[in-house]
Scaffold this active site. Structure first.
Site, PDB file in Angstrom:
ATOM      1  CB  ALA A  24      -1.004   0.027   1.146  1.00 13.34           C
ATOM      2  CB  ALA A  25       4.397   2.091  -0.705  1.00 14.03           C
ATOM      3  CG  ASP A  55      -3.173   1.472  -2.739  1.00 16.17           C
ATOM      4  OD1 ASP A  55      -3.184   1.754  -3.954  1.00 16.17           O
ATOM      5  OD2 ASP A  55      -3.427   0.332  -2.300  1.00 16.17           O
TER       6      ASP A  55
HETATM    7  P1  ATP Z   1       2.940  -0.897  -3.801  1.00 18.74           P
HETATM    8  O1  ATP Z   1       2.480  -1.722  -4.968  1.00 18.74           O
HETATM    9  O2  ATP Z   1       4.025  -1.513  -2.958  1.00 18.74           O
HETATM   10  O3  ATP Z   1       1.831  -0.318  -2.997  1.00 18.74           O
HETATM   11  P2  ATP Z   1       3.768   0.866  -5.880  1.00 18.74           P
HETATM   12  O4  ATP Z   1       4.654  -0.038  -6.678  1.00 18.74           O
HETATM   13  O5  ATP Z   1       2.436   1.212  -6.438  1.00 18.74           O
HETATM   14  O6  ATP Z   1       3.661   0.392  -4.387  1.00 18.74           O
HETATM   15  P3  ATP Z   1       6.053   2.548  -5.528  1.00 18.74           P
HETATM   16  O7  ATP Z   1       6.499   3.244  -6.749  1.00 18.74           O
HETATM   17  O8  ATP Z   1       6.836   1.345  -5.090  1.00 18.74           O
HETATM   18  O9  ATP Z   1       4.506   2.265  -5.667  1.00 18.74           O
HETATM   19  O10 ATP Z   1       6.055   3.555  -4.277  1.00 18.74           O
HETATM   20  C1  ATP Z   1       5.158   4.632  -4.150  1.00 18.74           C
HETATM   21  C2  ATP Z   1       5.778   5.685  -3.261  1.00 18.74           C
HETATM   22  O11 ATP Z   1       6.021   5.105  -1.972  1.00 18.74           O
HETATM   23  C3  ATP Z   1       7.123   6.212  -3.731  1.00 18.74           C
HETATM   24  O12 ATP Z   1       6.978   7.264  -4.656  1.00 18.74           O
HETATM   25  C4  ATP Z   1       7.739   6.673  -2.406  1.00 18.74           C
HETATM   26  O13 ATP Z   1       7.168   7.901  -2.002  1.00 18.74           O
HETATM   27  C5  ATP Z   1       7.213   5.614  -1.424  1.00 18.74           C
HETATM   28  N1  ATP Z   1       8.151   4.481  -1.236  1.00 18.74           N
HETATM   29  C6  ATP Z   1       8.071   3.252  -1.776  1.00 18.74           C
HETATM   30  N2  ATP Z   1       9.096   2.469  -1.372  1.00 18.74           N
HETATM   31  C7  ATP Z   1       9.835   3.229  -0.530  1.00 18.74           C
HETATM   32  C8  ATP Z   1      11.021   3.013   0.251  1.00 18.74           C
HETATM   33  N3  ATP Z   1      11.659   1.833   0.230  1.00 18.74           N
HETATM   34  N4  ATP Z   1      11.497   4.050   1.011  1.00 18.74           N
HETATM   35  C9  ATP Z   1      10.865   5.244   1.047  1.00 18.74           C
HETATM   36  N5  ATP Z   1       9.738   5.519   0.337  1.00 18.74           N
HETATM   37  C10 ATP Z   1       9.229   4.525  -0.428  1.00 18.74           C
END
Ligand code: ATP
Length: 305
Positions: free
Chosen positions: A251-252, A254
């Site tokens: 959910a990063a 989201d």
């Molecule tokens: P998920 O599918 O895991 O919910 P996603 O692949 O849709 O995530 P990401 O691009 O991995 O999205 O990450 C979204 C945001 O979360 C990034 O732009 C950043 O702000 C934050 N983020 C993700 N991973 C990290 C990390 N390891 N450290 C700090 N911030 C992170």
């Protein structure tokens, strides 16, 4: 009742999570442990992130007429959301995600849409007037595509800004792309939509141009720990995220999308909104679970001090 400024349309899921040493092979039965049922679904996660940020937010969703659905609706209200368009579908279970988490941190997920599949154009129809009075609409792709398209077209016609987080990755029609104010794919989704392998700012820039050529006004590609790449009418740049010790990135994306839409809605400019969204997402990756990991505004403000 006045309409809400930000409306999220999307899914609600019960995440059934079990820890395993390694994934079972076909035909194999293994023993897991640590079973938990946690609130999830991309729509609900993003709506919760926006509500905890402090947005004036309404949620359009279908959930089941089961205990989980009832508890979720209650939780949405406690988070300050307007739930007038959260519909409990008779004789349907709430959407389900079966999640296995292996000892090495990898996960394997099976989703069954259940009540989410009932969010058809006909179910949306009675809420179109409500939608037309919003300022911003935020959607993902765990809802039927015809409904996402109808909402986008009607919102656009009414002058509502339309933000699409194209997750999980699915092909999008040119008409839908042309109706979007902003699209917010991650690296995998950007690659699926453009055919360009996105790994850094340079490749994100090329992919963003390809999407803008299709009529999307602005593109924001999230790049995990690297941050996010923005490309829009006022320019383009990489906006780095925050360095934290990540324990669970569920959910990063989201959290980022919900906080970003809420921050824009509050009147922040794109850079300031992305910074707030990075902070919210950075806090969320230091905690376990989906909705359980999403921070409140006060925590984001403290993080940024
Ligand atoms: P998920 O599918 O895991 O919910 P996603 O692949 O849709 O995530 P990401 O691009 O991995 O999205 O990450 C979204 C945001 O979360 C990034 O732009 C950043 O702000 C934050 N983020 C993700 N991973 C990290 C990390 N390891 N450290 C700090 N911030 C992170």
């Amino acid at each position: 009742m006045p309409a809400n400024k930000l409306i999220v349309l999307g899914s609600v899921n019960a995440d059934h999570v079990v820890q395993v040493n390694a994934f079972p092979r076909p035909g194999e039965t293994i023993t897991g442990h640590g079973y938990q049922v946690l609130p999830g679904g991309k729509g609900a996660n993003q709506a919760v992130a926006a509500a905890r940020f402090g947005a004036d937010i309404g949620f359009i969703a279908c959930l089941g007429s089961d205990d989980f659905g009832t508890r979720m609706e209650q939780a949405f209200r406690e988070d300050g959301m307007d739930t007038r368009a959260v519909m409990a579908v008779p004789d349907m279970p709430t959407g389900i995600a079966f999640i296995q988490i292996a000892a090495n941190g990898e996960n394997s997920i099976v989703i069954s849409a259940e009540a989410n599949a009932c969010l058809t154009p006909a179910m949306l129809e009675p809420h179109l007037n409500y939608l037309r009075q919003a300022q911003t609409l935020l959607m993902q792709l765990e809802s039927p595509m015809e409904t996402v398209e109808l909402a986008a077209f009607e919102a656009r016609k009414a002058g509502v800004a339309v933000i699409l987080n194209p997750a999980p990755a699915r092909p999008l029609s040119d008409a839908l792309l042309a109706a979007l104010t902003m699209i917010t794919p991650n690296e995998t989704e950007a690659e699926m939509l453009t055919g360009i392998k996105v790994t850094d700012a340079a490749s994100a820039c090329t992919a963003a141009h390809k999407l803008r050529d299709k009529g999307v006004q602005s593109v924001l590609i999230t790049l995990g720990a690297q941050g996010a790449y923005y490309s829009g009418p006022e320019g383009e740049r990489l906006i780095p995220g925050f360095r934290v010790q990540a324990t669970d990135t569920t959910a990063a994306g989201d959290t980022f999308n919900g906080a970003f839409a809420a921050a824009l809605q509050e009147g922040l400019d794109v850079d300031a909104a992305i910074r707030m969204a990075h902070a919210a997402a950075a806090i969320s990756v230091t905690r376990l679970g989906a909705q359980t990991s999403i921070p409140y505004r006060a925590e984001i403000d403290t993080f940024l001090q």
